[in-house]
Design a protein around this motif. Structure first.
Motif, mmCIF file in Angstrom:
data_model
loop_
_atom_site.group_PDB
_atom_site.id
_atom_site.type_symbol
_atom_site.label_atom_id
_atom_site.label_comp_id
_atom_site.label_asym_id
_atom_site.label_seq_id
_atom_site.Cartn_x
_atom_site.Cartn_y
_atom_site.Cartn_z
ATOM 1 N N HIS A 39 -2.196 -1.903 5.343
ATOM 2 C CA HIS A 39 -3.342 -2.825 5.610
ATOM 3 C C HIS A 39 -4.408 -2.075 5.004
ATOM 4 O O HIS A 39 -4.346 -0.699 6.420
ATOM 5 C CB HIS A 39 -2.890 -4.070 6.034
ATOM 6 C CG HIS A 39 -3.625 -3.871 7.387
ATOM 7 N ND1 HIS A 39 -2.295 -3.171 7.979
ATOM 8 C CD2 HIS A 39 -4.528 -4.005 8.222
ATOM 9 C CE1 HIS A 39 -3.002 -3.190 9.246
ATOM 10 N NE2 HIS A 39 -3.877 -3.095 9.821
ATOM 11 N N HIS B 250 -4.810 -9.956 -0.698
ATOM 12 C CA HIS B 250 -4.268 -10.864 0.444
ATOM 13 C C HIS B 250 -5.506 -10.826 1.419
ATOM 14 O O HIS B 250 -5.889 -9.688 1.661
ATOM 15 C CB HIS B 250 -3.415 -10.121 0.513
ATOM 16 C CG HIS B 250 -2.631 -10.720 1.809
ATOM 17 N ND1 HIS B 250 -0.958 -11.227 1.803
ATOM 18 C CD2 HIS B 250 -2.698 -11.987 3.265
ATOM 19 C CE1 HIS B 250 -0.279 -12.334 2.234
ATOM 20 N NE2 HIS B 250 -1.968 -12.455 3.728
ATOM 21 N N SER C 68 1.288 -5.985 5.809
ATOM 22 C CA SER C 68 1.918 -7.031 4.527
ATOM 23 C C SER C 68 3.232 -7.628 4.993
ATOM 24 O O SER C 68 3.828 -8.207 4.752
ATOM 25 C CB SER C 68 2.331 -5.920 3.487
ATOM 26 O OG SER C 68 3.225 -5.191 3.927
ATOM 27 N N ASN D 258 7.630 -5.648 -3.261
ATOM 28 C CA ASN D 258 8.493 -5.373 -1.806
ATOM 29 C C ASN D 258 9.688 -4.542 -2.573
ATOM 30 O O ASN D 258 10.495 -4.098 -1.678
ATOM 31 C CB ASN D 258 9.268 -6.021 -0.856
ATOM 32 C CG ASN D 258 7.850 -7.594 -0.664
ATOM 33 O OD1 ASN D 258 7.178 -6.683 0.803
ATOM 34 N ND2 ASN D 258 7.914 -8.523 -0.418
ATOM 35 N N PHE E 192 -3.655 -4.721 1.236
ATOM 36 C CA PHE E 192 -3.471 -6.209 2.323
ATOM 37 C C PHE E 192 -5.187 -5.622 2.776
ATOM 38 O O PHE E 192 -5.144 -4.778 3.582
ATOM 39 C CB PHE E 192 -2.161 -6.236 2.742
ATOM 40 C CG PHE E 192 -1.154 -6.858 2.458
ATOM 41 C CD1 PHE E 192 -0.679 -7.872 2.608
ATOM 42 C CD2 PHE E 192 -0.447 -6.346 1.393
ATOM 43 C CE1 PHE E 192 0.371 -8.845 2.140
ATOM 44 C CE2 PHE E 192 0.628 -6.944 0.478
ATOM 45 C CZ PHE E 192 0.597 -8.430 1.171
#
Length: 454
Positions: free
Chosen positions: A160, A183, A153, A95, A149
């Motif tokens: 994503h 993910h 996210s 992040n 993702f």
């Protein structure tokens, strides 16, 4: 350490078994391995109630620097890693701000890490809608692969991929010879988000097992269709294991990881408002945990990694413990081996079963050939683990930047006593005392890793 030092241990993990060993370290590299002979004059002697292990590898760490350094940073994260026996981490592309989706952003990350890393660090790139078709330059700059993702996210700057974009990403990954780490949750099967209240059951129901299973099926199909390498991140749903086993048996280039919190904590034990336990995908029920352990023991699961995803206490407590509003992420980089070993002992599972998943398994996921091994020519990354040492977790005493952890208050069995990086002592539990421990003051010696390095 000096330029040449000998370390002796009655039990050292080498080539998948424990051996009595004498390890010579020269200029930061393991130069000789032999049986102990004669008195240990001048050698570092490992106590008989401990084992000498290769430095652990954690291929899933969110350091968050720059941009959200108040959540975590390279200094605090790598001190925590060293104290947990981890000598190599691979940093996630979020992040942080900017996310690691461009060559310029990768260089910003490297510059930040170079100044304060106490362990070796590699970097994942990010595959987001905006950079598909342009992953090649980031790959050439040395990232170990690309994270994506399939559901939001949690941060606006890292979007994503939809199903078509997943296919395009896998095709590009196969073409450039990289790997896609995913993910895997299907957004169409997730709850709407927003406030859910302080009870854990509502949050768990909002992220059902079917979401993981549908997303993992999509990743397997994309990998099968393109021949690209795919890796499933932080598996929490054991119901996906049959599909993963079948894909591997078929020859799909697929690996999978799980995390200590999924193997050691159950949904039934999470109290109301205890949002330190929130993560995505979620911690599931005890029966699911039992099946995940079967995947560990039978080799379906390739790695156990922390998914260390910290934030400030305020964000973790957002909404006064509302599981829908709090930040989702577990801080566990420092305690992973101890937590998993505690549960494994309870189940009668030997340490030998776990060690590949903390060493060569995550190293293989990232493509690190020498990390996680005690062998001649490998970097002298070593750690000492006291198998029976009690370890009471106090979140305020962990080296993570923010004092909040799902492990707070737990009493674990097994403790890291000492860690060496490139032959230099980077953590020594015996040096603790009042004030700042002496090992804190050592200059950072971590190196920046690129794809193809040991």
């Amino acid at each position: 350490m000096t330029d040449s030092v000998v370390i002796r241990a009655e039990r050292a993990w080498i080539d998948g078994a424990f051996h009595p060993v004498q390890v010579r370290v020269t200029d930061g590299v393991i130069s000789e391995i032999s049986e102990p002979v004669g008195p240990p004059r001048g050698a570092v002697q490992i106590a008989d109630d401990a084992v000498l292990l290769p430095g652990l590898v954690d291929s899933h760490v969110h350091v968050n620097e720059p941009g959200r350094t108040e959540w975590e940073g390279f200094r605090s994260a790598t001190l925590a890693a060293a104290a947990g026996g981890v000598t190599t981490i691979v940093d996630m592309p979020l992040n942080s701000i900017p996310p690691t989706t461009t060559v310029a952003a990768l260089q910003i990350k490297r510059d930040a890490a170079a100044a304060s890393a106490h362990v070796d660090i590699g970097f994942w790139g990010g595959a987001v809608p905006e950079n598909l078709g342009g992953l090649g330059p980031v790959h050439d700059a040395g990232v170990f692969g690309f994270k994506s993702f399939l559901a939001p996210s949690g941060v606006d700057e890292f979007g994503h991929l939809d199903r078509a974009q997943l296919g395009a990403a896998m095709d590009e990954i196969a073409r450039i010879g990289s790997r896609l780490i995913v993910h895997a949750e299907d957004p169409d099967l997730l709850g709407d988000g927003g406030a859910l209240g302080r009870g854990y059951a509502a949050f768990l129901a909002s992220r059902p097992p079917t979401s993981e299973e549908a997303a993992i099926d999509a990743v397997i199909a994309a990998a099968r269709g393109t021949g690209g390498r795919a890796h499933i991140l932080h598996l929490s749903d054991a119901g996906a294991l049959p599909a993963i086993r079948a894909a591997k048996a078929e020859g799909v280039d697929l690996t999978v990881e799980t995390c200590p919190h999924y193997l050691t904590i159950t949904a039934e034990e999470i109290p109301d408002g205890a949002s330190e336990f929130k993560c995505c995908p979620p911690i599931r029920e005890a029966g699911n945990r039992d099946l995940l352990w079967e995947g560990v023991v039978d080799g379906t699961i390739d790695a156990i990694v922390s998914d260390h995803s910290p934030s400030t206490v305020e964000r973790k407590r957002a909404g006064s413990g509302d599981f829908g509003l709090a930040w989702g992420g577990i801080s566990g980089l420092q305690v992973g081996l101890s937590a998993v070993w505690t549960e494994a002992r309870r189940r009668g599972i030997p340490l030998a079963t776990l060690l590949p998943l903390f060493t060569t398994g995550p190293a293989r996921v990232a493509g690190l050939e020498k990390a996680g091994r005690i062998e001649v020519g490998a970097p002298a990354h070593l750690t000492v683990f006291g198998l029976d040492d009690p370890l009471r977790i106090d979140a305020r005493a962990l080296q993570h930047r923010n004092p909040i952890s799902a492990y707070d208050g737990k009493v674990l069995t097994g403790k890291i006593r000492r860690t060496w990086l490139h032959g230099n002592s980077v953590f020594d539990a015996s040096e603790g005392g009042a004030g700042e421990e002496p090992w804190f003051r050592r200059p950072p010696g971590g190196r920046l890793l690129t794809r193809g390095m040991a």
